[in-house]
Design an enzyme around this catalytic site. Structure first.
Site, PDB file in Angstrom:
ATOM      1  NE  ARG A   1      -3.329  -0.011   2.983  1.00 26.77           N
ATOM      2  CZ  ARG A   1      -3.802   0.200   4.213  1.00 26.77           C
ATOM      3  NH1 ARG A   1      -3.601  -0.704   5.161  1.00 26.77           N
ATOM      4  NH2 ARG A   1      -4.453   1.307   4.491  1.00 26.77           N
TER       5      ARG A   1
ATOM      6  CE  LYS B   1      -4.203  -3.530  12.584  1.00 25.80           C
ATOM      7  NZ  LYS B   1      -5.104  -2.895  11.628  1.00 25.80           N
ATOM      8  CG  ASP B   2      -5.073  -4.671   7.413  1.00 22.93           C
ATOM      9  OD1 ASP B   2      -5.911  -4.388   8.295  1.00 22.93           O
ATOM     10  OD2 ASP B   2      -4.133  -3.910   7.095  1.00 22.93           O
TER      11      ASP B   2
ATOM     12  CB  THR C   1     -11.874   3.485  17.506  1.00 22.02           C
ATOM     13  OG1 THR C   1     -11.494   2.215  16.976  1.00 22.02           O
ATOM     14  CG2 THR C   1     -13.253   3.359  18.121  1.00 22.02           C
TER      15      THR C   1
ATOM     16  CB  SER D   1     -11.739  -1.097  15.627  1.00 23.99           C
ATOM     17  OG  SER D   1     -11.922  -2.325  16.285  1.00 23.99           O
TER      18      SER D   1
ATOM     19  NE  ARG E   1      -9.828  -5.393  17.956  1.00 27.83           N
ATOM     20  CZ  ARG E   1      -9.035  -4.501  18.537  1.00 27.83           C
ATOM     21  NH1 ARG E   1      -8.921  -4.475  19.856  1.00 27.83           N
ATOM     22  NH2 ARG E   1      -8.335  -3.654  17.811  1.00 27.83           N
ATOM     23  NE  ARG E   2      -8.111  -0.519  18.329  1.00 25.80           N
ATOM     24  CZ  ARG E   2      -7.474  -0.404  17.168  1.00 25.80           C
ATOM     25  NH1 ARG E   2      -8.052   0.249  16.162  1.00 25.80           N
ATOM     26  NH2 ARG E   2      -6.279  -0.935  17.002  1.00 25.80           N
TER      27      ARG E   2
ATOM     28  NE  ARG F   1     -11.834   4.138   7.278  1.00 24.47           N
ATOM     29  CZ  ARG F   1     -12.162   3.865   6.032  1.00 24.47           C
ATOM     30  NH1 ARG F   1     -13.426   3.942   5.656  1.00 24.47           N
ATOM     31  NH2 ARG F   1     -11.253   3.489   5.145  1.00 24.47           N
ATOM     32  N   GLY F   2      -8.919   7.071   7.804  1.00 22.30           N
ATOM     33  CA  GLY F   2      -7.671   7.617   7.299  1.00 22.30           C
ATOM     34  C   GLY F   2      -6.478   6.886   7.876  1.00 22.30           C
ATOM     35  CG  ASN F   3      -2.649   8.026   6.350  1.00 18.12           C
ATOM     36  OD1 ASN F   3      -2.682   8.944   7.166  1.00 18.12           O
ATOM     37  ND2 ASN F   3      -2.364   8.219   5.069  1.00 18.12           N
TER      38      ASN F   3
ATOM     39  NE  ARG G   1      -7.366   5.696  11.356  1.00 20.02           N
ATOM     40  CZ  ARG G   1      -7.879   4.496  11.585  1.00 20.02           C
ATOM     41  NH1 ARG G   1      -7.965   4.050  12.826  1.00 20.02           N
ATOM     42  NH2 ARG G   1      -8.298   3.734  10.600  1.00 20.02           N
TER      43      ARG G   1
ATOM     44  CB  CYS H   1     -13.884  -5.591   9.696  1.00 20.32           C
ATOM     45  SG  CYS H   1     -14.660  -5.697   8.073  1.00 20.32           S
TER      46      CYS H   1
END
Length: 417
Positions: free
Chosen positions: A14, A86-87, A133, A135, A137-138, A155-157, A161, A250
């Protein structure tokens, strides 16, 4: 492509800064073992990078950050791809496999607070403080344990963030992020607190780097074999087996925690897993343990394998004569074991016939068979994760997950209309 030198290896990645840092880490590790190889990065954006105005679960695609890279693998535009493990879904496209899992960094989540709030914890933050977040999960764990906080999608890298957190609008009080990513970016100073697993379980595979390649590319698989870290592999295989059996991803709040510790002359693998409702008020969890033989604990190191590793390809000089011939790491490992010479990285109990048949090895939840681990141990790790998932299923985990998945599907449909 056909005329390109066999010593040139094309690596997919990426385009984000973190992804390129991780890809260069893998390349630098490989260069220490294969100095004659030239590695070229082919970077690209993925669907998850392009769609930033929709929360991840609502996009509805299982391979948000991997599909474009995997397409490049399948059409042979690249030789291998570096991912955050994890992705990667627990079932990969046909013909693709994870050739190596590098040594895992800290898999826990980290709390990153605004500067003026840096002395707070999740528990002591003022009521209504906004935690960013993307996620599920979080989100579920935060809502269940800290109902006084507000959760907002971000969102975003990582760069994006953190800019949102630091913005003068003060929209966010804090972010919850993977500690490993922050450390790899050199931003450890931004971590206000590392969250223990007793408070927030982490994502399956979090903190580990995976190298994906074609399952029929024996040259690349042999190149990657020495880097398949035994302890990390054992833990993440159990985690991925757990998730695969549950059918999560996800699209449901699922978390894990694993430990691999010496137990007399053996090792004990412990896995804890949980499923939550969207509001975090329902939690179904359990813990299982399995004693494993023949896993030799490796020393902590920056690059894998270590400089004195026996399982690697080297440019060796004997009496001034340079040997540039390729050494198959698996064959070299087997030869050294047969000669009774010490192997500091792994213990392999298989016969030469089994080693020779590695190219026909099984795939475990997307992971290629690890030549540094006895096959019986690999099967035990996979079974442990499956058994934990089935234990949660017997307690009603699938029903809890279905409610979440139905809610996501309905909200995504409303958004599209």
């Amino acid at each position: 492509m056909e005329s390109e030198s066999k010593d040139v290896v094309r690596v997919g990645s990426r385009k984000s800064e973190l992804a390129l840092i991780q890809t260069n880490f893998v390349i630098d590790s490989l260069k220490k073992v294969y100095p004659e190889k030239e590695f070229t990065i082919v970077s690209m954006t993925t669907l998850g990078d392009r769609i930033l105005n929709v929360s991840l679960p609502k996009i509805g695609e299982k391979s948000l950050f991997t599909k474009d890279l995997e397409d490049a693998l399948r059409n042979n535009s690249v030789n291998f791809v570096v991912h955050s493990l994890k992705d990667l879904p627990t079932t990969l496209p046909e013909g693709l496999v994870i050739g190596a899992v590098f040594e895992r960094e800290d898999p826990r989540d980290a709390l990153v607070l605004r500067e003026e709030l840096k002395d707070y914890t999740l528990k002591t933050l003022p009521a209504g403080s906004v935690i960013g977040t993307s996620s599920l999960r979080r989100t579920a764990q935060l809502r269940g344990s800290y109902p006084h906080l507000s959760i907002m999608d971000v969102r975003g890298n990582l760069n994006t963030r953190l800019r949102k957190l630091d913005a003068s609008t003060k929209e966010y009080s804090a972010l919850l992020l993977a500690n490993a990513g922050l450390q790899r970016m050199g931003w450890g100073n931004r971590v206000s607190r590392i969250i223990p697993c007793s408070e927030i379980m982490y994502a399956v595979g979090q903190g580990a780097l995976a190298v994906e390649c074609r399952s029929d590319n024996e040259e690349i698989l042999n190149m990657l074999a020495p880097f398949n870290h035994p302890e990390t592999y054992s833990r993440v295989l159990a985690e991925r087996s757990f998730l695969k059996t549950l059918g999560g991803g996800c699209s449901a709040p699922v978390g894990v925690s694993t430990k691999l510790k010496p137990l007399d002359s053996q090792f004990q693998l412990t896995i804890s897993g949980a499923v939550w409702s969207m509001d975090g008020t329902t939690k179904i969890d359990d813990t299982l343990k399995q004693v494993l033989p023949h896993i030799k604990k490796t020393h902590k190191h920056k690059l894998s394998p270590t400089e004195d590793s026996d399982c690697k390809k080297l440019k060796i000089e004997h009496n001034g004569i340079s040997n540039k011939e390729q050494i198959n790491p698996v064959e070299e490992l087997n030869r050294r074991i047969s000669e009774g010479r010490e192997n500091r990285n792994c213990v392999d109990t298989r016969s030469s016939e089994e080693i020779a048949n590695l190219k026909n090895c099984k795939i475990f939840c997307g992971l290629s068979e690890n030549s540094n681990i006895p096959i019986g141990v690999i099967i035990s790790c996979e079974n442990l994760g499956r058994d934990l998932a089935n234990t949660l299923i017997s307690k009603g985990a699938l029903e809890v997950m279905k409610v979440t998945q139905d809610y996501i599907r309905s909200s995504a449909g409303t958004q599209k209309s």
